[in-house]
Design a protein around this motif. Structure first.
Motif, PDB file in Angstrom:
ATOM      1  N   ALA A 123       0.832  -1.208   0.000  1.00 13.03           N
ATOM      2  CA  ALA A 123       0.000   0.000   0.000  1.00 13.03           C
ATOM      3  C   ALA A 123       0.863   1.254   0.000  1.00 13.03           C
ATOM      4  O   ALA A 123       2.028   1.230   0.423  1.00 13.03           O
ATOM      5  N   ILE A 124       0.262   2.354  -0.459  1.00 11.79           N
ATOM      6  CA  ILE A 124       0.910   3.665  -0.467  1.00 11.79           C
ATOM      7  C   ILE A 124      -0.081   4.667   0.107  1.00 11.79           C
ATOM      8  O   ILE A 124      -1.264   4.660  -0.253  1.00 11.79           O
ATOM      9  N   ALA A 125       0.389   5.528   1.011  1.00  6.63           N
ATOM     10  CA  ALA A 125      -0.489   6.552   1.584  1.00  6.63           C
ATOM     11  C   ALA A 125       0.171   7.916   1.494  1.00  6.63           C
ATOM     12  O   ALA A 125       1.358   8.058   1.800  1.00  6.63           O
ATOM     13  N   ARG A 126      -0.610   8.897   1.063  1.00  2.55           N
ATOM     14  CA  ARG A 126      -0.116  10.275   1.028  1.00  2.55           C
ATOM     15  C   ARG A 126      -0.735  11.067   2.171  1.00  2.55           C
ATOM     16  O   ARG A 126      -1.943  10.996   2.408  1.00  2.55           O
ATOM     17  N   CYS A 127       0.105  11.795   2.874  1.00  2.77           N
ATOM     18  CA  CYS A 127      -0.361  12.673   3.953  1.00  2.77           C
ATOM     19  C   CYS A 127      -0.868  13.965   3.323  1.00  2.77           C
ATOM     20  O   CYS A 127      -0.180  14.978   3.288  1.00  2.77           O
ATOM     21  N   GLY A 128      -2.052  13.932   2.796  1.00  2.30           N
ATOM     22  CA  GLY A 128      -2.659  15.060   2.100  1.00  2.30           C
ATOM     23  C   GLY A 128      -3.764  14.549   1.210  1.00  2.30           C
ATOM     24  O   GLY A 128      -3.963  13.338   1.063  1.00  2.30           O
ATOM     25  N   ALA A 156      -6.974  24.051   8.097  1.00  6.88           N
ATOM     26  CA  ALA A 156      -5.824  24.894   7.754  1.00  6.88           C
ATOM     27  C   ALA A 156      -6.050  25.619   6.431  1.00  6.88           C
ATOM     28  O   ALA A 156      -5.773  26.816   6.306  1.00  6.88           O
ATOM     29  N   VAL A 157      -6.551  24.896   5.426  1.00  2.00           N
ATOM     30  CA  VAL A 157      -6.808  25.520   4.125  1.00  2.00           C
ATOM     31  C   VAL A 157      -7.928  26.543   4.243  1.00  2.00           C
ATOM     32  O   VAL A 157      -7.852  27.646   3.686  1.00  2.00           O
ATOM     33  N   MET A 158      -8.991  26.192   4.970  1.00  3.25           N
ATOM     34  CA  MET A 158     -10.105  27.125   5.144  1.00  3.25           C
ATOM     35  C   MET A 158      -9.627  28.444   5.746  1.00  3.25           C
ATOM     36  O   MET A 158     -10.032  29.528   5.312  1.00  3.25           O
ATOM     37  N   GLU A 159      -8.782  28.362   6.757  1.00  2.56           N
ATOM     38  CA  GLU A 159      -8.297  29.588   7.396  1.00  2.56           C
ATOM     39  C   GLU A 159      -7.510  30.447   6.411  1.00  2.56           C
ATOM     40  O   GLU A 159      -7.595  31.683   6.439  1.00  2.56           O
ATOM     41  N   LEU A 345       0.883  27.528   1.048  1.00  2.95           N
ATOM     42  CA  LEU A 345       0.806  27.463   2.504  1.00  2.95           C
ATOM     43  C   LEU A 345      -0.430  26.749   3.024  1.00  2.95           C
ATOM     44  O   LEU A 345      -0.582  26.580   4.234  1.00  2.95           O
ATOM     45  N   GLY A 346      -1.312  26.316   2.132  1.00  8.06           N
ATOM     46  CA  GLY A 346      -2.613  25.804   2.541  1.00  8.06           C
ATOM     47  C   GLY A 346      -2.591  24.859   3.713  1.00  8.06           C
ATOM     48  O   GLY A 346      -3.291  25.057   4.709  1.00  8.06           O
ATOM     49  N   ALA A 347      -1.787  23.804   3.627  1.00  8.28           N
ATOM     50  CA  ALA A 347      -1.760  22.792   4.688  1.00  8.28           C
ATOM     51  C   ALA A 347      -0.520  22.918   5.565  1.00  8.28           C
ATOM     52  O   ALA A 347      -0.229  22.010   6.343  1.00  8.28           O
ATOM     53  N   SER A 348       0.199  24.020   5.429  1.00  4.77           N
ATOM     54  CA  SER A 348       1.470  24.161   6.144  1.00  4.77           C
ATOM     55  C   SER A 348       1.270  24.712   7.546  1.00  4.77           C
ATOM     56  O   SER A 348       1.732  25.797   7.903  1.00  4.77           O
ATOM     57  N   THR A 349       0.554  23.946   8.349  1.00  5.02           N
ATOM     58  CA  THR A 349       0.463  24.238   9.775  1.00  5.02           C
ATOM     59  C   THR A 349       0.852  22.967  10.527  1.00  5.02           C
ATOM     60  O   THR A 349       0.701  21.851  10.011  1.00  5.02           O
TER      61      THR A 349
END
Length: 486
Positions: A123-128, A156-159, A345-349
């Motif tokens: 399996a392969i999983a992406r954190c996003g 994070a993206v919503m903010e 920066l969307g998910a960069s928290t």
């Protein structure tokens, strides 16, 4: 899943010891006590093949630790997520170390090459959410499920979308740059009041926001905008019940993108990027922009390629009050005075990275330990009830063609093995089966799964099989163009 080595016969203990020296025994007979929370506790002996011929020393024996699932990571993965892997059952190997026996791969933005995927990879999983850095179509051909983490970075993206909404309402960035210039000249205090009229704007309360795409991010963006006093319009042809329940009751849903953006003061794009015919490349183009208000603010924190850059450039040139705010680069409007382009920066928290890694790890663990599939972009969602006592779980990945399931069940019948419960699901060209096989009828005999696993794996249309029982990492077989890999 914890294996009890002391409970095994002497021959088995010798085989396991040989494995630890880097030599894979061709056969492992395992007496295992299972304590996994999804399983009923019981002890049973089964005969499972692990390693044959050229596959005995497959991969890097220096880094491989038998008796554990090996997880290969690319990029920096949040330790909060990685800590969810049990150290007793999992070995995590970062991208600085070779992992030729990786059972699963965990990554963020790394562009994964097929050469980096060992034959042992289940399996392969992406954190996003996006999986454009993984050749999903090829992974489907190989029978490897690809997982993502929808919603993990939604807040994070919503903010950042809301931040972009404010940036597009007031010339904040221009004002900051202007004050820096005045500071360099020593004129900031003298001009701070006089020059404020250069950077006028508007309030968002009472204005209309059109949200294109009402999934995890779109729905909470709509709810937050509602709480800020905005009117709402939206469009999503695939709106789920779960997302619909999160929307404000007064939100006006439209039947097209053009209808949604018409009359909107702000437009937020929250849809996936899909290449090819019928995809979403350049979906926000001139035909859609014809319906924009002259002072509309376009917010794109989804993917840069969703917007036709040339059409956007023309729109901004024609309408001085219009704005474009995005966290993706654009070679056409990057220097336009009415565009604000940020780093991605969307998910960069810290919180989003922790949540995405945790969700990815939990998904991988569920798949490796129970065969459950959720949040996959290429495999069908599949979940079988907890494995009954006295059974062994068996999974099969095959091409979605008629007749394969019947051949699989016939193979178990041929070996006098009873199917206690099973589930078969399909998605596009792939089918996935989870079966719990009873062993009680064999009385004092040690059930052998070697023959049935090879028989099933080498059936036409079958890509791989797994026996989820005993030592973590064992019991996996693949049909590599007619060659049996076990």
């Amino acid at each position: 899943m914890i294996s009890s080595l002391t409970a095994r016969p002497a021959a088995t203990r010798r085989a396991v010891a040989s494995t630890r020296r880097g030599i894979f025994p061709p056969t492992t007979t395992t007496t295992t006590t299972v304590h996994h929370p999804h399983h009923r506790t019981f002890a049973a002996a089964i005969d499972v093949e692990h390693g044959r011929g050229q596959w005995k020393t497959y991969g890097n024996v220096e880094t491989y630790k038998p008796g554990r699932f090996q997880i290969k990571t690319f990029n920096k993965i949040s330790p909060v997520g990685l800590d969810r892997f049990s150290r007793d059952d999992y070995q995590v190997v970062n991208d600085d170390v070779e992992a030729g026996n990786a059972h699963a791969i965990l990554l963020r933005s790394h562009k994964l090459q097929e050469a980096e995927i060992p034959h042992t990879t289940r399996a392969i999983a992406r954190c996003g959410a996006g999986t454009n850095n993984i050749n999903v179509a090829r992974m489907t051909e190989l029978g490897i499920p690809v997982f993502n983490t929808p919603g993990a970075n939604a807040n994070a993206v919503m903010e950042l979308v809301i931040c972009g909404l404010f940036l597009g309402s007031r010339r904040v960035v221009d004002g900051i740059n202007h004050m820096k210039q005045l500071g360099e000249q020593g004129l900031a205090r003298e001009r701070v009041e006089k020059d404020k009229s250069m950077f006028g704007g508007r309030e968002i309360k009472g204005k209309t926001l059109a949200v294109i795409g009402l999934g995890h991010i779109g729905s909470i963006t709509a709810q937050t905008a509602h709480n800020l006093g905005m009117e709402l319009k939206g469009y999503d042809p695939g709106l789920s019940v779960q997302s619909a329940l999160k929307l404000p009751q007064k939100m006006q849903l439209e039947d097209s993108i053009a209808a949604a953006v018409a009359g909107a003061d702000y437009i937020s794009i929250n849809i996936p990027y899909i290449k090819g015919e019928g995809g979403t490349h350049g979906i926000i183009g001139a035909p859609v922009m014809e319906h924009f208000k002259s002072d509309a603010v376009l917010l794109n924190f989804a993917r840069g390629e969703l917007v036709d850059s040339e059409a956007l450039h023309d729109f901004l040139n024609r309408n001085d009050g219009a704005r474009y705010v995005s966290d993706f680069p654009d070679d056409v409007v990057w220097d336009h005075p009415n565009s604000i382009l940020l780093p991605h920066l969307g998910a960069s928290t810290e919180e989003a990275e922790d949540a995405a890694a945790s969700m990815a790890v939990d998904t991988i663990r569920d798949f490796l330990e129970t065969g459950t599939i959720r949040n996959s972009v290429n495999f069908p969602a599949t979940s079988l009830a907890d494995r009954p006592g006295g059974t062994v779980r068996f999974t099969v990945v095959n091409s979605n063609v008629p007749g394969v399931l019947a051949k699989i069940t016939d193979a178990f019948a041929h070996e006098k093995l009873n199917i206690v419960q099973q589930i078969n699901q399909s998605r596009g060209d792939i089918a996935y089966n989870v079966l719990d096989i009873g062993t009680d009828s064999l009385h004092d005999d040690v059930p052998s799964f070697k023959a049935v696993q090879e028989r099933i794996t080498m059936l036409e249309g079958v890509l791989s099989s797994r026996i989820i029982y005993g030592l973590p990492g064992t019991g996996y077989a693949r049909n590599l163009e007619g060659e049996y890999f076990v």
